[in-house]
Design an enzyme around this catalytic site. Structure first.
Site, PDB file in Angstrom:
ATOM      1  N   GLU A 149      58.063   3.734  28.172  1.00 43.22           N
ATOM      2  CA  GLU A 149      58.774   2.548  28.672  1.00 43.22           C
ATOM      3  C   GLU A 149      60.007   2.889  29.500  1.00 43.22           C
ATOM      4  O   GLU A 149      61.110   2.421  29.220  1.00 43.22           O
ATOM      5  CB  GLU A 149      59.127   1.626  27.495  1.00 43.22           C
ATOM      6  N   GLU A 264      47.734   1.852  23.511  1.00 43.29           N
ATOM      7  CA  GLU A 264      48.234   0.950  22.451  1.00 43.29           C
ATOM      8  C   GLU A 264      47.590  -0.426  22.545  1.00 43.29           C
ATOM      9  O   GLU A 264      48.240  -1.463  22.342  1.00 43.29           O
ATOM     10  CB  GLU A 264      49.756   0.789  22.566  1.00 43.29           C
TER      11      GLU A 264
END
Ligand code: XIL
Length: 352
Positions: A149, A264
């Site tokens: 991220e 994910e």
């Protein structure tokens, strides 16, 4: 207390593993692409049905939290590999591989790290962490999320990176440093930059893909060792997948010799219908769109969901439903029954 837990946990996992292997899946055709799941260390020890499901369906596992800084680094001079070692033992006993998640992330940082100040100190802390953690699993963990991220929530112009301790102290070069340190610690490992909200239709998603491409191109131009982009794939059920956008993004990565994987996957069903069948069908449809769009441009090196059963999912921490019914983001339901999403995964990992 922890030591006793560790021994009991290992024994429980090991004892189970010995019973485990002649599983229902022994007869299932092999997958062309490995499928995996994030794993919670407490459920791994406490819930035999969870272990069975993981061993039955997965070729890969990844700790959901067990290798984040707040678990591994209780203090500046201590490393705690209890969770990572426990999951790796389970994986190896059951013929699976473990991925690593994650070396650098703005979140899950222990409080003591806020005292890291200045470029030199930050570089030193980053190096020590990455060398030690990747080194611990050298040769046993084939793939690491090096950076998680890194892209700004809503990237604009030169503000395309998310603020974090490392950016503040080292500038954007922290990303290159992290990849170089990881490669030094284990030259054979697949090094991944992992990102969310890059799959759907809309300006912000497009800007986030472009910002990520910019980071990857920059690393490539500097000959830094980056091997793949991870699509986290926390899809929102109400958002359409930008199939063209995803395919051309993956094609651009492929042209730079950068692979993709899905790290994910789950579908956040907060705004989907109450009816379970309808809900499951929308979820399967969104995932089909994503996996098709990726596969059209390049075959993902792996597909992992963020948990395997609706019994253990992070989704209700942030996205509980207004009708009060439990979330259904994952391939197996709360009783480990197969849902349409698992069939989609079987198809795209070519288990038919
Ligand atoms: C989440 C875990 O699932 C939660 O249990 C934890 O409390 C917070 O982190 N993106 C990521 C993951 O990269 O590490 C996050 O995992 C979910 C979003």
């Amino acid at each position: 207390m922890r030591r006793r837990d560790f021994v009991q946990g290992s024994l429980a996992v090991a004892a189970h593993a010995a019973l485990q292997m002649p599983a229902a899946n022994a007869a299932a055709p092999p997958r062309q692409i490995p499928y995996g799941s994030a794993v919670r260390g407490d459920a791994l020890v406490d819930d035999p049905a969870y272990r069975t499901a993981l061993a039955d369906y997965c070729q890969l596992v990844v700790p959901e939290g067990g290798l984040k800084w707040d678990t591994v680094r209780p203090s500046e001079d201590r490393f705690d590999f209890y969770e990572g070692d426990k999951l790796l033992a389970f994986a190896e006993q059951n013929g699976m591989k473990m991925r690593g998640h994650t070396l650098i992330w703005y979140a899950a940082m222990p409080d003591w790290t806020s005292s890291i100040r200045g470029g030199k100190a930050a570089e030193k802390a980053l190096t020590k962490h990455i060398r030690t953690v990747v080194g611990q699993y050298k040769g046993r963990v084939p793939s690491w999320d090096v950076i998680n991220e890194a892209i700004a929530e809503d990237p604009r112009g030169s503000d395309y990176l998310r603020p974090n301790l490392w950016l503040e102290n080292m500038g954007k070069g922290y990303i290159e440093s992290a990849f170089r340190q990881a490669a030094e610690a284990d030259p054979k490992v697949q090094l991944v930059i992992n990102e969310y909200d890059i799959e759907c239709v809309g300006e912000q998603f497009k800007n986030r893909r472009n910002a990520l491409l910019r980071v990857v191109r920059d690393l490539r131009d500097r000959d830094a060792p980056i091997h793949a982009v991870g699509f986290q794939g926390h899809l929102k059920g109400e958002h359409e997948i930008d199939k063209e956008g995803v395919s051309s993004f993956v094609a651009e990565l492929k042209a730079m010799n950068v692979d993709v994987l899905v790290t994910e996957l789950d579908v956040i069903d907060k705004f989907l219908p109450s009816d379970e069948k309808q809900r499951d069908d929308v979820i399967a449809g969104r995932v089909t769109d994503l996996l098709q769009a990726i596969s059209d441009a390049n075959r993902p090196t792996a597909i992992l969901t963020w948990g395997i059963s609706d019994r253990y999912t992070w989704v209700p921490m942030y996205f509980t439903r207004d009708d009060g019914s439990p979330n259904r983001p994952l391939p197996l339901d709360r009783d480990y029954k197969v849902k349409p999403l698992m069939k989609v995964i079987d198809r795209f990992t070519a288990r038919v």
